[in-house]
Design a protein around this motif. Structure first.
Motif, mmCIF file in Angstrom:
data_model
loop_
_atom_site.group_PDB
_atom_site.id
_atom_site.type_symbol
_atom_site.label_atom_id
_atom_site.label_comp_id
_atom_site.label_asym_id
_atom_site.label_seq_id
_atom_site.Cartn_x
_atom_site.Cartn_y
_atom_site.Cartn_z
ATOM 1 N N PHE A 28 0.845 -1.197 0.000
ATOM 2 C CA PHE A 28 0.000 0.000 0.000
ATOM 3 C C PHE A 28 0.877 1.243 0.000
ATOM 4 O O PHE A 28 1.971 1.251 0.562
ATOM 5 C CB PHE A 28 -0.936 -0.006 1.213
ATOM 6 N N CYS A 29 0.387 2.277 -0.627
ATOM 7 C CA CYS A 29 1.130 3.525 -0.759
ATOM 8 C C CYS A 29 1.335 4.179 0.606
ATOM 9 O O CYS A 29 0.378 4.374 1.367
ATOM 10 C CB CYS A 29 0.358 4.466 -1.679
ATOM 11 N N ALA A 30 2.578 4.512 0.902
ATOM 12 C CA ALA A 30 2.880 5.176 2.175
ATOM 13 C C ALA A 30 2.425 6.624 2.178
ATOM 14 O O ALA A 30 2.365 7.251 3.237
ATOM 15 C CB ALA A 30 4.382 5.107 2.442
ATOM 16 N N ASN A 31 2.068 7.159 1.010
ATOM 17 C CA ASN A 31 1.652 8.557 0.913
ATOM 18 C C ASN A 31 0.157 8.735 1.123
ATOM 19 O O ASN A 31 -0.263 9.633 1.850
ATOM 20 C CB ASN A 31 2.050 9.123 -0.450
ATOM 21 N N CYS A 32 -0.655 7.835 0.513
ATOM 22 C CA CYS A 32 -2.108 8.016 0.611
ATOM 23 C C CYS A 32 -2.843 6.780 1.107
ATOM 24 O O CYS A 32 -4.045 6.842 1.379
ATOM 25 C CB CYS A 32 -2.676 8.445 -0.743
ATOM 26 N N GLY A 33 -2.173 5.641 1.196
ATOM 27 C CA GLY A 33 -2.797 4.433 1.717
ATOM 28 C C GLY A 33 -3.478 3.556 0.687
ATOM 29 O O GLY A 33 -3.958 2.475 1.016
ATOM 30 N N ALA A 34 -3.508 3.985 -0.577
ATOM 31 C CA ALA A 34 -4.144 3.178 -1.623
ATOM 32 C C ALA A 34 -3.235 2.007 -2.009
ATOM 33 O O ALA A 34 -2.026 2.052 -1.793
ATOM 34 C CB ALA A 34 -4.427 4.049 -2.848
ATOM 35 N N PRO A 35 -3.811 0.952 -2.588
ATOM 36 C CA PRO A 35 -2.972 -0.157 -3.045
ATOM 37 C C PRO A 35 -1.965 0.332 -4.090
ATOM 38 O O PRO A 35 -2.279 1.174 -4.940
ATOM 39 C CB PRO A 35 -3.967 -1.136 -3.659
ATOM 40 N N SER A 36 -0.741 -0.192 -4.015
ATOM 41 C CA SER A 36 0.287 0.133 -5.009
ATOM 42 C C SER A 36 0.526 -1.105 -5.877
ATOM 43 O O SER A 36 0.084 -2.200 -5.554
ATOM 44 C CB SER A 36 1.585 0.569 -4.326
ATOM 45 N N ARG A 37 1.223 -0.895 -6.991
ATOM 46 C CA ARG A 37 1.494 -2.022 -7.882
ATOM 47 C C ARG A 37 2.958 -2.044 -8.286
ATOM 48 O O ARG A 37 3.642 -1.025 -8.283
ATOM 49 C CB ARG A 37 0.604 -1.967 -9.127
ATOM 50 N N MET A 38 3.416 -3.250 -8.640
ATOM 51 C CA MET A 38 4.812 -3.447 -8.982
ATOM 52 C C MET A 38 5.103 -2.902 -10.368
ATOM 53 O O MET A 38 4.320 -3.067 -11.301
ATOM 54 C CB MET A 38 5.147 -4.939 -8.946
ATOM 55 N N LEU A 39 6.254 -2.234 -10.502
ATOM 56 C CA LEU A 39 6.695 -1.682 -11.768
ATOM 57 C C LEU A 39 8.187 -1.983 -11.944
ATOM 58 O O LEU A 39 8.857 -2.443 -11.020
ATOM 59 C CB LEU A 39 6.466 -0.165 -11.803
#
Length: 318
Positions: A150-161
């Motif tokens: 999860f994004c440390a900035n806004c809490g939304a799920p993040s994805r691998m790039l």
């Protein structure tokens, strides 16, 4: 598929290379991580291999009296659900990925595969050193993904790039990169004596170099001085770099230094150390050789502390 890749020379004589997890001959091919089509072609190649981890432990094939850590991606998928697959790089043979799985109930029985502790692999030499290094890379990177979904900035799920070397947040656009935690580990010396300590969790009668995490805004030298003063009350002057070691538990970089003691009186922080004392070079040689009359020992050869103590006891450092 990875033609034209240049690989590191086999031996540059670095002192660090004799530490556990430090030998890694992979060309990481960072310039190709953004090439989605290239990485997908590698995934489809029959030559491509992957290392596999499950619950933080490498999964290996049983091969006669030894172990084989390499799977095809299709073989890895049969072991369990794929959580993440990251691109580690390539060697002279093929591209190498690492896969994090959740073990399936109908996975191959343990007569054909084994789940091994990474420390055990390194300390007992269950796999060659040139494989242990990439396994450490894989464990560090996959652990980071498992802990940063999860994004440390806004809490939304993040994805691998970028083949696993970045995570992106579609909600706020933040980009997140794998972390490495720097740790100073130091051999404090005063002439022909050095200062070693033992923590409460150490094996009985084992003594090692002092160590601690660096803090924001610190130089390596200042971190060494602060940690030594906090743990033992000893003042430190000159600090010299000796060697380094990647330590994938979960993802540290051990920065080995030799530190000049300005004082000798000890005032221990019992929250960090169970004991600390001064040892002579001969004492350290005995500890390394398991011949100390009191039964004192050193860390195993996989640890950078062993490398540092060996270099100093042999007159190569400090």
């Amino acid at each position: 598929m990875h033609g034209g890749a240049k690989f590191p020379p086999p031996d540059l004589g670095d002192r660090s290379a004799s530490a556990g997890f430090a030998v890694n001959r992979l060309n990481r091919m960072a310039v190709r991580r953004q090439d989605v089509a290239y990485l997908e072609a590698l995934r489809r190649s029959g030559e491509t291999r992957t290392l596999v981890l499950c619950d933080g432990m490498p999964v290996v094939k049983r091969a006669g009296d030894g172990f084989d850590p390499f799977f095809t991606l299709s073989e890895a998928a049969e072991l369990g659900a794929m959580r993440e697959t990251v691109f580690l790089g390539a060697d002279e043979r093929s591209a190498l990925f690492a896969s994090l799985i959740e073990r399936a109930e109908d996975a191959p029985v343990e007569e054909t595969i084994a789940f091994l502790d990474l420390r055990l692999i390194a300390t007992q030499g269950l796999l060659p050193a040139e494989i242990v290094g990439p396994l450490g890379e894989a464990k560090s990177l996959l652990t980071w993904h498992a802990r940063h979904r999860f994004c440390a900035n806004c809490g939304a799920p993040s994805r691998m790039l970028a083949g696993g070397w970045r995570r992106g947040c579609d909600a706020c656009g933040a980009q997140h990169f794998p972390r490495t935690d720097p740790v100073v580990i130091m051999l404090v010396v005063d002439g022909d004596d050095c200062l070693l300590g033992r923590g409460p969790a150490f094996a009985p009668k084992m003594y090692s170099c002092l160590a601690g995490f660096m803090e924001p805004g610190e130089t390596i030298e200042d971190a060494v001085r602060r940690e030594v003063a906090e743990e033992t009350g000893v003042g430190v002057g000159q600090v010299d770099y000796l060697a380094s070691q990647p330590w994938p538990f979960p993802s540290s970089l051990m920065i080995g230094c030799v530190a000049e003691a300005l004082t000798r009186d000890l005032s221990l922080d019992d929250r960090e150390l169970e004991d600390a004392r001064w040892f002579s070079r001969e004492n350290v040689r005995q500890m390394l050789g398991r011949t100390h009359p009191a039964g004192f020992t050193s860390p195993s050869r996989v640890a950078i502390a062993n490398l540092m103590m060996t270099a100093w006891a042999g007159g190569e450092a400090g």
